[in-house]
Write an enzyme that holds these catalytic residues in place. Sequence first.
Site, PDB file in Angstrom:
ATOM      1  N   PHE A   1       0.821  -1.296   0.082  1.00  0.00           N
ATOM      2  CA  PHE A   1      -0.001   0.154  -0.149  1.00  0.00           C
ATOM      3  C   PHE A   1       0.977   1.027  -0.103  1.00  0.00           C
ATOM      4  CE2 PHE A   1      -1.943   2.859   3.600  1.00  0.00           C
ATOM      5  CZ  PHE A   1      -2.738   3.817   2.478  1.00  0.00           C
TER       6      PHE A   1
ATOM      7  N   ARG B   1      -7.547  -4.140   7.855  1.00  0.00           N
ATOM      8  CA  ARG B   1      -7.532  -3.033   8.666  1.00  0.00           C
ATOM      9  C   ARG B   1      -8.611  -2.385   8.687  1.00  0.00           C
ATOM     10  NH1 ARG B   1      -1.444  -0.767   7.353  1.00  0.00           N
ATOM     11  NH2 ARG B   1      -1.908  -2.271   5.645  1.00  0.00           N
TER      12      ARG B   1
ATOM     13  N   TYR C   1       4.953  -8.216  15.891  1.00  0.00           N
ATOM     14  CA  TYR C   1       4.974  -6.739  14.965  1.00  0.00           C
ATOM     15  C   TYR C   1       5.596  -5.516  16.188  1.00  0.00           C
ATOM     16  CZ  TYR C   1       3.316  -2.975  12.064  1.00  0.00           C
ATOM     17  OH  TYR C   1       3.373  -1.752  11.360  1.00  0.00           O
TER      18      TYR C   1
HETATM   19  P1  NAD Z   1       1.482  -3.617   3.344  1.00  0.00           P
HETATM   20  O1  NAD Z   1       1.189  -4.876   3.842  1.00  0.00           O
HETATM   21  O2  NAD Z   1       0.484  -3.227   2.275  1.00  0.00           O
HETATM   22  O3  NAD Z   1       2.725  -3.543   2.792  1.00  0.00           O
HETATM   23  C1  NAD Z   1       4.066  -4.375   2.787  1.00  0.00           C
HETATM   24  C2  NAD Z   1       4.868  -4.773   1.817  1.00  0.00           C
HETATM   25  O4  NAD Z   1       6.018  -5.297   2.493  1.00  0.00           O
HETATM   26  C3  NAD Z   1       3.873  -5.601   1.197  1.00  0.00           C
HETATM   27  O5  NAD Z   1       4.019  -5.357  -0.194  1.00  0.00           O
HETATM   28  C4  NAD Z   1       4.641  -7.100   1.291  1.00  0.00           C
HETATM   29  O6  NAD Z   1       4.527  -8.025   0.255  1.00  0.00           O
HETATM   30  C5  NAD Z   1       5.998  -6.646   1.707  1.00  0.00           C
HETATM   31  N1  NAD Z   1       6.638  -7.645   2.473  1.00  0.00           N
HETATM   32  C6  NAD Z   1       6.148  -8.169   3.590  1.00  0.00           C
HETATM   33  N2  NAD Z   1       7.018  -9.047   4.170  1.00  0.00           N
HETATM   34  C7  NAD Z   1       8.116  -8.908   3.172  1.00  0.00           C
HETATM   35  C8  NAD Z   1       9.645  -9.567   3.015  1.00  0.00           C
HETATM   36  N3  NAD Z   1       9.903 -10.557   4.176  1.00  0.00           N
HETATM   37  N4  NAD Z   1      10.507  -9.528   2.141  1.00  0.00           N
HETATM   38  C9  NAD Z   1       9.874  -8.496   1.132  1.00  0.00           C
HETATM   39  N5  NAD Z   1       8.730  -7.853   1.300  1.00  0.00           N
HETATM   40  C10 NAD Z   1       7.830  -8.360   2.234  1.00  0.00           C
HETATM   41  O7  NAD Z   1       1.461  -2.301   4.327  1.00  0.00           O
HETATM   42  P2  NAD Z   1       1.744  -0.662   4.384  1.00  0.00           P
HETATM   43  O8  NAD Z   1       0.480  -0.357   5.243  1.00  0.00           O
HETATM   44  O9  NAD Z   1       2.080  -0.285   3.056  1.00  0.00           O
HETATM   45  O10 NAD Z   1       2.948  -0.782   5.438  1.00  0.00           O
HETATM   46  C11 NAD Z   1       4.308  -0.540   4.719  1.00  0.00           C
HETATM   47  C12 NAD Z   1       5.308  -0.263   6.089  1.00  0.00           C
HETATM   48  O11 NAD Z   1       4.833   0.834   6.903  1.00  0.00           O
HETATM   49  C13 NAD Z   1       5.514  -1.412   7.039  1.00  0.00           C
HETATM   50  O12 NAD Z   1       6.651  -1.671   7.115  1.00  0.00           O
HETATM   51  C14 NAD Z   1       4.240  -0.947   8.000  1.00  0.00           C
HETATM   52  O13 NAD Z   1       4.729  -1.578   9.150  1.00  0.00           O
HETATM   53  C15 NAD Z   1       4.686   0.486   8.257  1.00  0.00           C
HETATM   54  N6  NAD Z   1       3.642   1.112   8.862  1.00  0.00           N
HETATM   55  C16 NAD Z   1       2.492   1.443   8.002  1.00  0.00           C
HETATM   56  C17 NAD Z   1       1.230   1.946   8.956  1.00  0.00           C
HETATM   57  C18 NAD Z   1       0.127   2.146   8.065  1.00  0.00           C
HETATM   58  O14 NAD Z   1      -0.945   2.486   8.644  1.00  0.00           O
HETATM   59  N7  NAD Z   1      -0.187   1.923   6.907  1.00  0.00           N
HETATM   60  C19 NAD Z   1       1.340   2.245   9.927  1.00  0.00           C
HETATM   61  C20 NAD Z   1       2.610   2.081  10.728  1.00  0.00           C
HETATM   62  C21 NAD Z   1       3.594   1.293  10.145  1.00  0.00           C
HETATM   63  N1  UDP Z   2     -11.317  -2.607  13.850  1.00  0.00           N
HETATM   64  C1  UDP Z   2     -12.713  -2.788  14.167  1.00  0.00           C
HETATM   65  N2  UDP Z   2     -13.413  -3.489  13.116  1.00  0.00           N
HETATM   66  C2  UDP Z   2     -12.413  -4.009  11.952  1.00  0.00           C
HETATM   67  C3  UDP Z   2     -11.139  -3.880  12.054  1.00  0.00           C
HETATM   68  C4  UDP Z   2     -10.739  -3.178  13.005  1.00  0.00           C
HETATM   69  O1  UDP Z   2     -13.370  -2.215  14.929  1.00  0.00           O
HETATM   70  O2  UDP Z   2     -13.013  -4.708  11.125  1.00  0.00           O
HETATM   71  C5  UDP Z   2     -10.759  -1.917  15.195  1.00  0.00           C
HETATM   72  C6  UDP Z   2      -9.558  -2.618  15.922  1.00  0.00           C
HETATM   73  O3  UDP Z   2      -9.942  -3.303  16.903  1.00  0.00           O
HETATM   74  C7  UDP Z   2      -8.612  -1.477  16.287  1.00  0.00           C
HETATM   75  C8  UDP Z   2      -8.957  -0.386  15.364  1.00  0.00           C
HETATM   76  O4  UDP Z   2     -10.000  -0.601  14.711  1.00  0.00           O
HETATM   77  O5  UDP Z   2      -9.207  -0.785  17.681  1.00  0.00           O
HETATM   78  C9  UDP Z   2      -7.936  -0.034  14.372  1.00  0.00           C
HETATM   79  O6  UDP Z   2      -7.641  -1.407  13.821  1.00  0.00           O
HETATM   80  P1  UDP Z   2      -6.573  -1.400  12.321  1.00  0.00           P
HETATM   81  O7  UDP Z   2      -6.320  -3.152  12.521  1.00  0.00           O
HETATM   82  O8  UDP Z   2      -6.839  -0.938  11.500  1.00  0.00           O
HETATM   83  O9  UDP Z   2      -5.171  -1.021  13.208  1.00  0.00           O
HETATM   84  P2  UDP Z   2      -4.309  -0.885  14.487  1.00  0.00           P
HETATM   85  O10 UDP Z   2      -5.091  -1.630  15.517  1.00  0.00           O
HETATM   86  O11 UDP Z   2      -3.138  -1.715  14.154  1.00  0.00           O
HETATM   87  O12 UDP Z   2      -4.030   0.348  14.733  1.00  0.00           O
END
Ligand code: NAD
Ligand code: UDP
Length: 310
Positions: free
Chosen positions: A12, A185, A144
């Site tokens: 994403f 999510r 995580y």
């Molecule tokens: P996502 O799951 O869409 O993207 C993660 C990507 O990493 C995927 O394309 C997946 O195939 C790849 N991947 C996973 N394991 C791998 C491995 N072992 N080797 C190579 N590729 C691998 O999630 P995202 O939301 O795009 O998150 C991207 C980064 O940002 C992650 O590190 C995540 O922890 C961090 N992050 C995202 C959020 C958010 O809200 N989106 C919040 C906090 C942190």
């Molecule tokens: N959540 C929810 N319904 C869903 C998915 C998530 O109520 O179908 C809640 C979840 O319990 C959390 C919040 O939404 O309190 C955010 O969840 P998400 O998995 O998006 O991210 P994170 O918990 O890692 O912040």
Amino acid sequence: MKKILVTGGAGFLGSHLCNLLIEQGNEVICLDNLFTGQKKNIEHLLTNSSFEFVRHDIVNYYDCEVDEIYNLACPASPIHYQYNPVKTLKTSVMGAINSLDLAMAKKAKVFQASTSEVYGDPEEHPQKESYRGNVNPIGIRACYDEGKRCAETLFFDFYREHHVDIKVVRIFNTYGPNMHPEDGRVVSNFIMQALRGEDITIYGDGEQTRSFCYASDLIDGFVKMMNSEKKITGPINLGNPIEFSMLELAELVLKKTESKSKLVFKPLPADDPVKRRPDITLAKEQLNWEPKIKLEDGLDQTIQYFKQLL
Ligand code: NAD
Ligand code: UDP
């Protein structure tokens, strides 16, 4: 023209980052094992001669000539990172070591996508970077949370010991187009459920809060961080400081999709943080960054994206 490696580039956030870096005229290597990422997210870039996709697992070292590394590889949705927790830990820890080793060998800058999850179920609100967190080290989210905490430790040890140029950001909940429809999510779940006329699944009583940032705002912060002065290492919080309960989010999604879906209440998963909101003072001061897109507007774009998938 810079050579930039984006690990997790088909995911994403990674796909939005690849788009922006290519638009800015860089050469991009997108490395991904496609665990949660999708080829579809980067398909339009495959014909661009400045873009290269490499299917590779970041648990194993990858060698290439590079000026900058953005390390994003790691599943981010609780259902996906809990599917194989040992693998999630290896991805965070080995992924950090391999990114840092490569940065050291090539004298490249290296960026770490850390997370608000390092604060666990926070007892300080809103969360400042100085807060050390409240993580359950043996709970179901620990693979995580602790993986990301250990990655931060590695970044700062490579910085102190080997003077690697590091950039660490802590990302708070971000949403937008290119999220996988089955990502699990909350934003993607609620929108998909509303569009399909299925029940909206509220975990717990829905009073828990999160603060939602739109993808383009966040990615702008990534690039500002990478281009910041050398002394700025982070960690810096990146997120939108406006807080919503999950019930408020569900109501907003129902209104925007004009859906008749009903709310159903499901058990709250273990260790689910009760509240979360970033203090972004540091990002404003050091990066001149703050999010611009309101949840109302970002949701419109995201709903459009999911509608077109259906
Ligand atoms: P996502 O799951 O869409 O993207 C993660 C990507 O990493 C995927 O394309 C997946 O195939 C790849 N991947 C996973 N394991 C791998 C491995 N072992 N080797 C190579 N590729 C691998 O999630 P995202 O939301 O795009 O998150 C991207 C980064 O940002 C992650 O590190 C995540 O922890 C961090 N992050 C995202 C959020 C958010 O809200 N989106 C919040 C906090 C942190
Ligand atoms: N959540 C929810 N319904 C869903 C998915 C998530 O109520 O179908 C809640 C979840 O319990 C959390 C919040 O939404 O309190 C955010 O969840 P998400 O998995 O998006 O991210 P994170 O918990 O890692 O912040």
